[in-house]
Design a protein around this motif. Structure first.
Motif, PDB file in Angstrom:
ATOM      1  N   LYS A   9       0.829  -1.207   0.000  1.00  0.00           N
ATOM      2  CA  LYS A   9       0.000   0.000   0.000  1.00  0.00           C
ATOM      3  C   LYS A   9       0.864   1.259   0.000  1.00  0.00           C
ATOM      4  N   ILE A  10       1.927   1.235   0.790  1.00  0.00           N
ATOM      5  CA  ILE A  10       2.805   2.403   0.870  1.00  0.00           C
ATOM      6  C   ILE A  10       3.485   2.656  -0.467  1.00  0.00           C
ATOM      7  N   GLU A  11       4.035   1.614  -1.072  1.00  0.00           N
ATOM      8  CA  GLU A  11       4.710   1.775  -2.360  1.00  0.00           C
ATOM      9  C   GLU A  11       3.752   2.303  -3.425  1.00  0.00           C
ATOM     10  N   TYR A  12       2.540   1.794  -3.438  1.00  0.00           N
ATOM     11  CA  TYR A  12       1.538   2.239  -4.403  1.00  0.00           C
ATOM     12  C   TYR A  12       1.175   3.699  -4.160  1.00  0.00           C
ATOM     13  N   THR A  13       0.956   4.059  -2.917  1.00  0.00           N
ATOM     14  CA  THR A  13       0.584   5.434  -2.579  1.00  0.00           C
ATOM     15  C   THR A  13       1.703   6.405  -2.907  1.00  0.00           C
ATOM     16  N   VAL A  14       2.931   6.035  -2.626  1.00  0.00           N
ATOM     17  CA  VAL A  14       4.083   6.887  -2.958  1.00  0.00           C
ATOM     18  C   VAL A  14       4.149   7.108  -4.471  1.00  0.00           C
ATOM     19  N   ALA A  15       3.944   6.056  -5.240  1.00  0.00           N
ATOM     20  CA  ALA A  15       3.971   6.184  -6.703  1.00  0.00           C
ATOM     21  C   ALA A  15       2.831   7.080  -7.189  1.00  0.00           C
ATOM     22  N   LEU A  16       1.638   6.928  -6.619  1.00  0.00           N
ATOM     23  CA  LEU A  16       0.512   7.780  -6.995  1.00  0.00           C
ATOM     24  C   LEU A  16       0.788   9.246  -6.691  1.00  0.00           C
ATOM     25  N   VAL A  17       1.288   9.507  -5.492  1.00  0.00           N
ATOM     26  CA  VAL A  17       1.584  10.890  -5.097  1.00  0.00           C
ATOM     27  C   VAL A  17       2.627  11.487  -6.038  1.00  0.00           C
ATOM     28  N   SER A  18       3.646  10.711  -6.353  1.00  0.00           N
ATOM     29  CA  SER A  18       4.696  11.188  -7.253  1.00  0.00           C
ATOM     30  C   SER A  18       4.140  11.530  -8.634  1.00  0.00           C
ATOM     31  N   THR A  41       5.648  16.893  -1.755  1.00  0.00           N
ATOM     32  CA  THR A  41       5.068  17.320  -0.479  1.00  0.00           C
ATOM     33  C   THR A  41       3.747  18.045  -0.709  1.00  0.00           C
ATOM     34  N   GLN A  42       3.722  18.951  -1.683  1.00  0.00           N
ATOM     35  CA  GLN A  42       2.485  19.663  -1.997  1.00  0.00           C
ATOM     36  C   GLN A  42       1.400  18.695  -2.463  1.00  0.00           C
ATOM     37  N   ALA A  43       1.778  17.757  -3.304  1.00  0.00           N
ATOM     38  CA  ALA A  43       0.809  16.781  -3.809  1.00  0.00           C
ATOM     39  C   ALA A  43       0.257  15.939  -2.667  1.00  0.00           C
ATOM     40  N   PHE A  44       1.138  15.451  -1.801  1.00  0.00           N
ATOM     41  CA  PHE A  44       0.667  14.648  -0.664  1.00  0.00           C
ATOM     42  C   PHE A  44      -0.262  15.462   0.217  1.00  0.00           C
ATOM     43  N   ASN A  45       0.125  16.683   0.543  1.00  0.00           N
ATOM     44  CA  ASN A  45      -0.701  17.525   1.417  1.00  0.00           C
ATOM     45  C   ASN A  45      -2.073  17.792   0.798  1.00  0.00           C
ATOM     46  N   TYR A  46      -2.101  18.043  -0.503  1.00  0.00           N
ATOM     47  CA  TYR A  46      -3.369  18.277  -1.199  1.00  0.00           C
ATOM     48  C   TYR A  46      -4.247  17.024  -1.137  1.00  0.00           C
ATOM     49  N   LEU A  47      -3.675  15.886  -1.511  1.00  0.00           N
ATOM     50  CA  LEU A  47      -4.435  14.635  -1.512  1.00  0.00           C
ATOM     51  C   LEU A  47      -4.899  14.265  -0.102  1.00  0.00           C
ATOM     52  N   ASP A  48      -4.063  14.527   0.881  1.00  0.00           N
ATOM     53  CA  ASP A  48      -4.428  14.237   2.267  1.00  0.00           C
ATOM     54  C   ASP A  48      -5.525  15.182   2.744  1.00  0.00           C
ATOM     55  N   ARG A  49      -5.404  16.459   2.423  1.00  0.00           N
ATOM     56  CA  ARG A  49      -6.387  17.461   2.867  1.00  0.00           C
ATOM     57  C   ARG A  49      -7.796  17.124   2.393  1.00  0.00           C
ATOM     58  N   PHE A  50      -7.900  16.588   1.189  1.00  0.00           N
ATOM     59  CA  PHE A  50      -9.218  16.287   0.621  1.00  0.00           C
ATOM     60  C   PHE A  50      -9.541  14.792   0.681  1.00  0.00           C
ATOM     61  N   ASN A  51      -8.876  14.092   1.593  1.00  0.00           N
ATOM     62  CA  ASN A  51      -9.163  12.691   1.950  1.00  0.00           C
ATOM     63  C   ASN A  51      -8.895  11.666   0.854  1.00  0.00           C
ATOM     64  N   ALA A  52      -8.160  12.037  -0.168  1.00  0.00           N
ATOM     65  CA  ALA A  52      -7.870  11.087  -1.245  1.00  0.00           C
ATOM     66  C   ALA A  52      -6.904   9.993  -0.793  1.00  0.00           C
ATOM     67  N   ILE A  53      -6.000  10.321   0.121  1.00  0.00           N
ATOM     68  CA  ILE A  53      -5.068   9.296   0.639  1.00  0.00           C
ATOM     69  C   ILE A  53      -5.870   8.225   1.380  1.00  0.00           C
ATOM     70  N   ASP A  54      -6.805   8.639   2.208  1.00  0.00           N
ATOM     71  CA  ASP A  54      -7.662   7.676   2.911  1.00  0.00           C
ATOM     72  C   ASP A  54      -8.480   6.843   1.927  1.00  0.00           C
ATOM     73  N   PHE A  55      -8.983   7.508   0.891  1.00  0.00           N
ATOM     74  CA  PHE A  55      -9.763   6.810  -0.133  1.00  0.00           C
ATOM     75  C   PHE A  55      -8.927   5.706  -0.787  1.00  0.00           C
ATOM     76  N   VAL A  56      -7.710   6.046  -1.175  1.00  0.00           N
ATOM     77  CA  VAL A  56      -6.836   5.063  -1.816  1.00  0.00           C
ATOM     78  C   VAL A  56      -6.540   3.915  -0.847  1.00  0.00           C
ATOM     79  N   ASN A  57      -6.274   4.246   0.400  1.00  0.00           N
ATOM     80  CA  ASN A  57      -5.976   3.224   1.392  1.00  0.00           C
ATOM     81  C   ASN A  57      -7.177   2.300   1.624  1.00  0.00           C
ATOM     82  N   GLN A  58      -8.357   2.867   1.729  1.00  0.00           N
ATOM     83  CA  GLN A  58      -9.557   2.064   1.982  1.00  0.00           C
ATOM     84  C   GLN A  58      -9.950   1.207   0.783  1.00  0.00           C
TER      85      GLN A  58
END
Length: 74
Positions: free
Chosen positions: A9-18, A29-46
């Motif tokens: 999951k981590i490797e996939y999420t890192v690749a998506l953020v990149s 960092t900006q991409a991660f913060n944006y995706l995290d702020r709008f819950n997309a990281i949680d969505f991908v994880n779930q």
């Protein structure tokens, strides 16, 4: 169903953020913060079991739309 290893999951999420960062000319960092702020990281994880089967171009577009529907403006 067997639990997905956290490493996968981590490797996939890192690749998506990149790739998201590259697509929108952001730092990772900006991409991660944006995706995290709008819950997309949680969505991908779930929904990893589904999202990891999609082509990256499709999931990046879907994440953009998901963020926009949650208040994002990229």
């Amino acid at each position: 169903m067997a639990e997905v290893p956290v490493k996968d999951k981590i490797e996939y999420t890192v690749a998506l953020v990149s790739d998201f960062a590259k697509k929108y000319s952001l730092s990772t960092t900006q991409a991660f913060n944006y995706l995290d702020r709008f819950n997309a990281i949680d969505f991908v994880n779930q929904h990893y079991n589904i999202t990891h089967t999609l082509p990256f171009t499709e999931i990046l577009d879907d994440l953009s739309l998901y963020c926009k529907n949650h208040g994002g403006n990229l």
